[in-house]
Scaffold this motif. Structure first.
Motif, PDB file in Angstrom:
ATOM      1  N   GLU A  37      -0.163  -9.696 -21.121  1.00  0.00           N
ATOM      2  CA  GLU A  37       0.836 -10.680 -20.730  1.00  0.00           C
ATOM      3  C   GLU A  37       2.125  -9.937 -20.411  1.00  0.00           C
ATOM      4  OE1 GLU A  37       0.665 -14.095 -20.344  1.00  0.00           O
ATOM      5  OE2 GLU A  37      -1.493 -13.839 -20.629  1.00  0.00           O
ATOM      6  N   TRP A  38       2.647 -10.141 -19.239  1.00  0.00           N
ATOM      7  CA  TRP A  38       3.845  -9.456 -18.800  1.00  0.00           C
ATOM      8  C   TRP A  38       5.090 -10.179 -19.296  1.00  0.00           C
ATOM      9  CZ3 TRP A  38       4.249  -5.108 -15.577  1.00  0.00           C
ATOM     10  CH2 TRP A  38       3.024  -4.576 -15.172  1.00  0.00           C
ATOM     11  N   THR A  39       6.110  -9.406 -19.631  1.00  0.00           N
ATOM     12  CA  THR A  39       7.411  -9.988 -19.972  1.00  0.00           C
ATOM     13  C   THR A  39       8.314  -9.866 -18.750  1.00  0.00           C
ATOM     14  OG1 THR A  39       8.420  -7.924 -20.736  1.00  0.00           O
ATOM     15  CG2 THR A  39       7.180  -9.236 -22.379  1.00  0.00           C
ATOM     16  N   TYR A  40       9.376 -10.642 -18.755  1.00  0.00           N
ATOM     17  CA  TYR A  40      10.331 -10.585 -17.660  1.00  0.00           C
ATOM     18  C   TYR A  40      10.954  -9.190 -17.568  1.00  0.00           C
ATOM     19  CZ  TYR A  40      14.447 -11.602 -14.836  1.00  0.00           C
ATOM     20  OH  TYR A  40      15.412 -11.571 -13.864  1.00  0.00           O
ATOM     21  N   GLU A  41      11.271  -8.602 -18.694  1.00  0.00           N
ATOM     22  CA  GLU A  41      11.884  -7.266 -18.699  1.00  0.00           C
ATOM     23  C   GLU A  41      10.932  -6.234 -18.111  1.00  0.00           C
ATOM     24  OE1 GLU A  41      11.889  -9.397 -21.352  1.00  0.00           O
ATOM     25  OE2 GLU A  41      13.986  -9.962 -21.071  1.00  0.00           O
ATOM     26  N   GLU A  42       9.646  -6.317 -18.437  1.00  0.00           N
ATOM     27  CA  GLU A  42       8.667  -5.380 -17.869  1.00  0.00           C
ATOM     28  C   GLU A  42       8.540  -5.585 -16.358  1.00  0.00           C
ATOM     29  OE1 GLU A  42       5.532  -4.751 -21.532  1.00  0.00           O
ATOM     30  OE2 GLU A  42       5.467  -6.641 -20.405  1.00  0.00           O
ATOM     31  N   PHE A  43       8.509  -6.843 -15.940  1.00  0.00           N
ATOM     32  CA  PHE A  43       8.429  -7.120 -14.514  1.00  0.00           C
ATOM     33  C   PHE A  43       9.629  -6.529 -13.786  1.00  0.00           C
ATOM     34  CE2 PHE A  43       9.416  -9.785 -10.826  1.00  0.00           C
ATOM     35  CZ  PHE A  43       8.257  -9.598 -10.085  1.00  0.00           C
ATOM     36  N   MET A  44      10.832  -6.710 -14.338  1.00  0.00           N
ATOM     37  CA  MET A  44      12.045  -6.206 -13.699  1.00  0.00           C
ATOM     38  C   MET A  44      12.102  -4.678 -13.681  1.00  0.00           C
ATOM     39  SD  MET A  44      13.405  -8.836 -12.459  1.00  0.00           S
ATOM     40  CE  MET A  44      14.863  -8.048 -11.806  1.00  0.00           C
ATOM     41  N   SER A  45      11.319  -4.023 -14.532  1.00  0.00           N
ATOM     42  CA  SER A  45      11.323  -2.560 -14.557  1.00  0.00           C
ATOM     43  C   SER A  45      10.350  -1.956 -13.543  1.00  0.00           C
ATOM     44  CB  SER A  45      10.993  -2.053 -15.965  1.00  0.00           C
ATOM     45  OG  SER A  45       9.623  -2.274 -16.261  1.00  0.00           O
ATOM     46  N   LEU A  46       9.548  -2.795 -12.865  1.00  0.00           N
ATOM     47  CA  LEU A  46       8.648  -2.268 -11.837  1.00  0.00           C
ATOM     48  C   LEU A  46       9.478  -1.691 -10.700  1.00  0.00           C
ATOM     49  CD1 LEU A  46       5.975  -5.132 -11.698  1.00  0.00           C
ATOM     50  CD2 LEU A  46       5.666  -2.828 -12.628  1.00  0.00           C
ATOM     51  N   PRO A  47       8.981  -0.625 -10.042  1.00  0.00           N
ATOM     52  CA  PRO A  47       9.765  -0.016  -8.959  1.00  0.00           C
ATOM     53  C   PRO A  47       9.951  -0.969  -7.781  1.00  0.00           C
ATOM     54  CG  PRO A  47       7.628   1.067  -9.213  1.00  0.00           C
ATOM     55  CD  PRO A  47       7.731   0.047 -10.289  1.00  0.00           C
ATOM     56  N   GLU A  48      11.129  -0.893  -7.158  1.00  0.00           N
ATOM     57  CA  GLU A  48      11.431  -1.717  -5.986  1.00  0.00           C
ATOM     58  C   GLU A  48      10.950  -1.022  -4.727  1.00  0.00           C
ATOM     59  OE1 GLU A  48      15.459  -3.071  -5.576  1.00  0.00           O
ATOM     60  OE2 GLU A  48      15.717  -3.156  -7.737  1.00  0.00           O
ATOM     61  N   GLY A  49      10.650  -1.845  -3.714  1.00  0.00           N
ATOM     62  CA  GLY A  49      10.393  -1.299  -2.388  1.00  0.00           C
ATOM     63  C   GLY A  49       9.094  -0.548  -2.217  1.00  0.00           C
ATOM     64  N   GLY A  50       8.135  -0.751  -3.083  1.00  0.00           N
ATOM     65  CA  GLY A  50       6.857  -0.083  -2.923  1.00  0.00           C
ATOM     66  C   GLY A  50       6.058  -0.679  -1.782  1.00  0.00           C
ATOM     67  N   PRO A  51       4.843  -0.169  -1.573  1.00  0.00           N
ATOM     68  CA  PRO A  51       4.034  -0.659  -0.460  1.00  0.00           C
ATOM     69  C   PRO A  51       3.393  -2.014  -0.721  1.00  0.00           C
ATOM     70  CG  PRO A  51       2.823   0.991  -1.704  1.00  0.00           C
ATOM     71  CD  PRO A  51       4.211   0.913  -2.301  1.00  0.00           C
ATOM     72  N   PHE A  52       3.581  -2.579  -1.925  1.00  0.00           N
ATOM     73  CA  PHE A  52       2.940  -3.844  -2.269  1.00  0.00           C
ATOM     74  C   PHE A  52       3.972  -4.899  -2.644  1.00  0.00           C
ATOM     75  CE2 PHE A  52      -0.249  -0.631  -3.255  1.00  0.00           C
ATOM     76  CZ  PHE A  52      -1.335  -1.128  -2.554  1.00  0.00           C
ATOM     77  N   ARG A  53       3.642  -6.150  -2.298  1.00  0.00           N
ATOM     78  CA  ARG A  53       4.398  -7.294  -2.798  1.00  0.00           C
ATOM     79  C   ARG A  53       3.834  -7.596  -4.169  1.00  0.00           C
ATOM     80  NH1 ARG A  53       4.634 -11.644   1.939  1.00  0.00           N
ATOM     81  NH2 ARG A  53       5.946 -12.622   0.386  1.00  0.00           N
ATOM     82  N   THR A  54       4.711  -7.827  -5.136  1.00  0.00           N
ATOM     83  CA  THR A  54       4.280  -7.991  -6.518  1.00  0.00           C
ATOM     84  C   THR A  54       4.703  -9.355  -7.049  1.00  0.00           C
ATOM     85  OG1 THR A  54       4.614  -5.612  -6.808  1.00  0.00           O
ATOM     86  CG2 THR A  54       4.353  -6.920  -8.795  1.00  0.00           C
ATOM     87  N   GLU A  55       3.727 -10.068  -7.636  1.00  0.00           N
ATOM     88  CA  GLU A  55       3.983 -11.370  -8.235  1.00  0.00           C
ATOM     89  C   GLU A  55       3.237 -11.428  -9.563  1.00  0.00           C
ATOM     90  OE1 GLU A  55       4.176 -14.319  -4.487  1.00  0.00           O
ATOM     91  OE2 GLU A  55       2.236 -13.360  -4.755  1.00  0.00           O
ATOM     92  N   ILE A  56       3.688 -12.296 -10.456  1.00  0.00           N
ATOM     93  CA  ILE A  56       2.956 -12.555 -11.694  1.00  0.00           C
ATOM     94  C   ILE A  56       2.780 -14.058 -11.790  1.00  0.00           C
ATOM     95  CG2 ILE A  56       2.976 -12.447 -14.208  1.00  0.00           C
ATOM     96  CD1 ILE A  56       4.465  -9.792 -13.953  1.00  0.00           C
ATOM     97  N   ILE A  57       1.527 -14.489 -11.706  1.00  0.00           N
ATOM     98  CA  ILE A  57       1.211 -15.908 -11.730  1.00  0.00           C
ATOM     99  C   ILE A  57       0.153 -16.141 -12.794  1.00  0.00           C
ATOM    100  CG2 ILE A  57       0.335 -17.870 -10.411  1.00  0.00           C
ATOM    101  CD1 ILE A  57       1.485 -16.480  -7.898  1.00  0.00           C
ATOM    102  N   ASP A  58       0.469 -17.018 -13.727  1.00  0.00           N
ATOM    103  CA  ASP A  58      -0.439 -17.328 -14.833  1.00  0.00           C
ATOM    104  C   ASP A  58      -0.901 -16.064 -15.553  1.00  0.00           C
ATOM    105  OD1 ASP A  58      -0.200 -20.058 -14.389  1.00  0.00           O
ATOM    106  OD2 ASP A  58      -1.861 -20.081 -12.972  1.00  0.00           O
ATOM    107  N   GLY A  59       0.035 -15.150 -15.773  1.00  0.00           N
ATOM    108  CA  GLY A  59      -0.243 -13.944 -16.537  1.00  0.00           C
ATOM    109  C   GLY A  59      -0.889 -12.815 -15.768  1.00  0.00           C
TER     110      GLY A  59
END
Length: 187
Positions: free
Chosen positions: A8-30
Protein backbone atom coordinates in the motif's frame (compact mmCIF):
# COMPACT_ATOMS: atom_id res chain seq x y z
CA UNK A 1 -1.46 -0.66 -18.49
CA UNK A 2 1.09 -2.25 -16.20
CA UNK A 3 0.22 -2.35 -12.52
CA UNK A 4 2.11 -3.36 -9.43
CA UNK A 5 0.58 -4.00 -6.03
CA UNK A 6 3.64 -4.69 -3.99
CA UNK A 7 2.40 -2.75 -0.99
CA UNK A 8 0.00 0.00 0.00
CA UNK A 9 1.53 3.28 -1.09
CA UNK A 10 1.55 6.38 1.10
CA UNK A 11 1.24 9.90 -0.22
CA UNK A 12 4.79 10.68 0.93
CA UNK A 13 6.17 7.65 -0.95
CA UNK A 14 4.25 8.62 -4.07
CA UNK A 15 5.61 12.19 -3.89
CA UNK A 16 9.16 10.82 -3.60
CA UNK A 17 8.95 9.06 -6.98
CA UNK A 18 11.19 10.70 -9.61
CA UNK A 19 9.58 13.36 -11.82
CA UNK A 20 9.68 13.39 -15.58
CA UNK A 21 10.42 9.74 -16.19
CA UNK A 22 9.34 7.86 -19.30
CA UNK A 23 6.13 6.65 -17.61
CA UNK A 24 2.94 8.28 -16.38
CA UNK A 25 2.42 7.15 -12.81
CA UNK A 26 -0.87 6.76 -10.96
CA UNK A 27 -2.02 4.90 -7.85
CA UNK A 28 -5.57 3.62 -8.02
CA UNK A 29 -7.05 1.31 -5.41
CA UNK A 30 -3.59 0.60 -4.02
CA UNK A 31 -2.01 -0.33 -7.36
CA UNK A 32 0.90 1.55 -8.89
CA UNK A 33 -0.03 2.03 -12.56
CA UNK A 34 2.59 3.03 -15.10
CA UNK A 35 1.99 3.71 -18.78
CA UNK A 36 4.33 4.92 -21.53
CA UNK A 37 4.04 8.43 -22.92
CA UNK A 38 1.07 8.93 -25.26
CA UNK A 39 1.33 8.72 -29.05
CA UNK A 40 1.30 11.61 -31.52
CA UNK A 41 -2.43 11.53 -32.32
CA UNK A 42 -3.26 11.53 -28.61
CA UNK A 43 -1.06 14.59 -28.07
CA UNK A 44 -2.56 16.43 -31.06
CA UNK A 45 -6.09 15.92 -29.70
CA UNK A 46 -4.97 17.01 -26.24
CA UNK A 47 -3.54 20.21 -27.69
CA UNK A 48 -6.68 20.96 -29.74
CA UNK A 49 -8.95 20.48 -26.71
CA UNK A 50 -6.72 22.47 -24.36
CA UNK A 51 -6.45 25.36 -26.83
CA UNK A 52 -10.22 25.46 -27.43
CA UNK A 53 -11.08 25.40 -23.74
CA UNK A 54 -8.14 27.63 -22.82
CA UNK A 55 -9.13 30.27 -25.38
CA UNK A 56 -12.71 30.19 -24.08
CA UNK A 57 -11.42 30.59 -20.51
CA UNK A 58 -9.38 33.60 -21.66
CA UNK A 59 -12.66 35.33 -22.52
CA UNK A 60 -14.77 33.81 -19.73
CA UNK A 61 -12.46 33.20 -16.77
CA UNK A 62 -14.53 30.70 -14.81
CA UNK A 63 -11.74 28.44 -13.57
CA UNK A 64 -8.39 26.89 -14.43
CA UNK A 65 -7.37 24.28 -16.99
CA UNK A 66 -4.43 21.92 -16.55
CA UNK A 67 -2.86 19.37 -18.88
CA UNK A 68 -0.93 16.18 -18.13
CA UNK A 69 1.35 15.53 -16.49
CA UNK A 70 -0.40 16.84 -13.38
CA UNK A 71 -1.64 14.72 -10.50
CA UNK A 72 -5.12 14.66 -9.04
CA UNK A 73 -5.01 13.30 -5.47
CA UNK A 74 -8.51 12.14 -4.63
CA UNK A 75 -7.60 10.54 -1.31
CA UNK A 76 -4.50 10.04 0.79
CA UNK A 77 -5.84 7.12 2.84
CA UNK A 78 -6.18 4.93 0.92
CA UNK A 79 -4.06 6.68 -1.68
CA UNK A 80 -5.92 7.43 -4.92
CA UNK A 81 -3.93 9.45 -7.49
CA UNK A 82 -4.80 9.84 -11.17
CA UNK A 83 -3.13 11.74 -13.97
CA UNK A 84 -5.87 12.68 -16.45
CA UNK A 85 -5.07 14.24 -19.82
CA UNK A 86 -7.01 17.46 -19.11
CA UNK A 87 -8.32 18.83 -15.84
CA UNK A 88 -10.71 21.73 -15.28
CA UNK A 89 -11.33 23.26 -11.86
CA UNK A 90 -14.07 25.90 -11.59
CA UNK A 91 -13.68 29.11 -9.60
CA UNK A 92 -15.87 27.62 -6.89
CA UNK A 93 -13.34 24.83 -6.28
CA UNK A 94 -9.98 26.59 -6.74
CA UNK A 95 -9.08 25.80 -3.12
CA UNK A 96 -8.27 22.19 -4.18
CA UNK A 97 -5.31 23.43 -6.24
CA UNK A 98 -2.01 23.22 -4.36
CA UNK A 99 1.56 24.02 -5.34
CA UNK A 100 2.26 20.36 -6.21
CA UNK A 101 -1.06 18.96 -7.43
CA UNK A 102 -4.82 18.99 -7.13
CA UNK A 103 -6.21 17.56 -3.89
CA UNK A 104 -9.88 16.83 -4.36
CA UNK A 105 -12.35 16.36 -7.19
CA UNK A 106 -12.08 18.65 -10.22
CA UNK A 107 -15.18 19.68 -12.17
CA UNK A 108 -14.04 18.01 -15.41
CA UNK A 109 -11.56 15.27 -16.23
CA UNK A 110 -10.72 14.24 -19.81
CA UNK A 111 -9.07 10.99 -20.83
CA UNK A 112 -7.93 10.48 -24.41
CA UNK A 113 -7.80 6.77 -25.15
CA UNK A 114 -4.59 5.01 -26.10
CA UNK A 115 -4.29 1.27 -26.72
CA UNK A 116 -2.44 0.85 -23.42
CA UNK A 117 -4.98 2.85 -21.35
CA UNK A 118 -8.39 2.18 -22.91
CA UNK A 119 -9.48 -0.53 -20.48
CA UNK A 120 -8.41 1.49 -17.45
CA UNK A 121 -9.96 4.72 -18.75
CA UNK A 122 -13.30 3.06 -19.50
CA UNK A 123 -13.58 0.99 -16.33
CA UNK A 124 -11.16 1.79 -13.52
CA UNK A 125 -11.00 5.55 -13.93
CA UNK A 126 -14.70 5.79 -14.76
CA UNK A 127 -15.44 4.12 -11.41
CA UNK A 128 -12.87 6.25 -9.55
CA UNK A 129 -14.12 9.54 -10.97
CA UNK A 130 -17.74 8.61 -10.27
CA UNK A 131 -16.90 7.52 -6.71
CA UNK A 132 -15.19 10.84 -5.96
CA UNK A 133 -17.89 13.00 -7.53
CA UNK A 134 -16.24 14.42 -10.64
CA UNK A 135 -19.06 16.40 -12.28
CA UNK A 136 -18.09 15.61 -15.87
CA UNK A 137 -15.86 12.95 -17.35
CA UNK A 138 -15.04 12.94 -21.07
CA UNK A 139 -13.65 9.90 -22.86
CA UNK A 140 -12.16 10.81 -26.22
CA UNK A 141 -11.67 7.91 -28.65
CA UNK A 142 -9.31 8.81 -31.51
CA UNK A 143 -9.99 5.52 -33.32
CA UNK A 144 -13.79 5.80 -33.53
CA UNK A 145 -13.59 9.63 -33.56
CA UNK A 146 -16.13 9.89 -30.77
CA UNK A 147 -16.34 11.73 -27.49
CA UNK A 148 -18.45 10.41 -24.61
CA UNK A 149 -19.63 12.77 -21.88
CA UNK A 150 -20.55 11.36 -18.48
CA UNK A 151 -22.36 13.88 -16.25
CA UNK A 152 -22.87 13.10 -12.59
CA UNK A 153 -26.53 12.69 -11.61
CA UNK A 154 -27.37 11.75 -8.01
CA UNK A 155 -23.81 10.51 -7.44
CA UNK A 156 -23.77 8.24 -10.51
CA UNK A 157 -22.82 8.47 -14.18
CA UNK A 158 -25.83 7.45 -16.26
CA UNK A 159 -25.38 6.40 -19.89
CA UNK A 160 -23.09 8.89 -21.62
CA UNK A 161 -23.96 11.45 -24.23
CA UNK A 162 -22.05 10.43 -27.34
CA UNK A 163 -20.75 12.85 -29.93
CA UNK A 164 -19.28 12.09 -33.36
CA UNK A 165 -17.07 13.96 -35.75
CA UNK A 166 -19.97 15.94 -37.25
CA UNK A 167 -21.34 17.10 -33.85
CA UNK A 168 -20.88 20.19 -31.72
CA UNK A 169 -20.05 19.59 -28.06
CA UNK A 170 -21.47 21.95 -25.46
CA UNK A 171 -21.04 21.67 -21.70
CA UNK A 172 -22.72 23.52 -18.83
CA UNK A 173 -19.20 24.01 -17.46
CA UNK A 174 -18.36 26.26 -20.44
CA UNK A 175 -21.51 28.24 -21.35
CA UNK A 176 -21.33 29.55 -24.90
CA UNK A 177 -18.51 27.26 -26.03
CA UNK A 178 -19.49 25.10 -29.00
CA UNK A 179 -16.67 22.72 -29.80
CA UNK A 180 -16.80 21.33 -33.35
CA UNK A 181 -15.57 17.76 -33.13
CA UNK A 182 -14.53 17.97 -36.80
CA UNK A 183 -11.73 20.20 -35.45
CA UNK A 184 -10.86 17.72 -32.68
CA UNK A 185 -10.69 14.82 -35.16
CA UNK A 186 -9.19 16.34 -38.33
CA UNK A 187 -8.80 13.98 -41.29
Amino acid sequence: MKTARLKEWTYEEFMSLPEGGPFRTEIIDGELCMTPSPNTRHQEISLILSLAIGNWLGKSPSGKLFIAPYDVVFSKDPLQVAEPDLIFVSKEHLSIITEKNIQGSPDLLVEILSPSTESSDRRVKHSLYERFGVLEYWIVDPESQTLQVFRLVDGRYPAPLEYGKSDLLESPLFPGLSLALSEVFPS
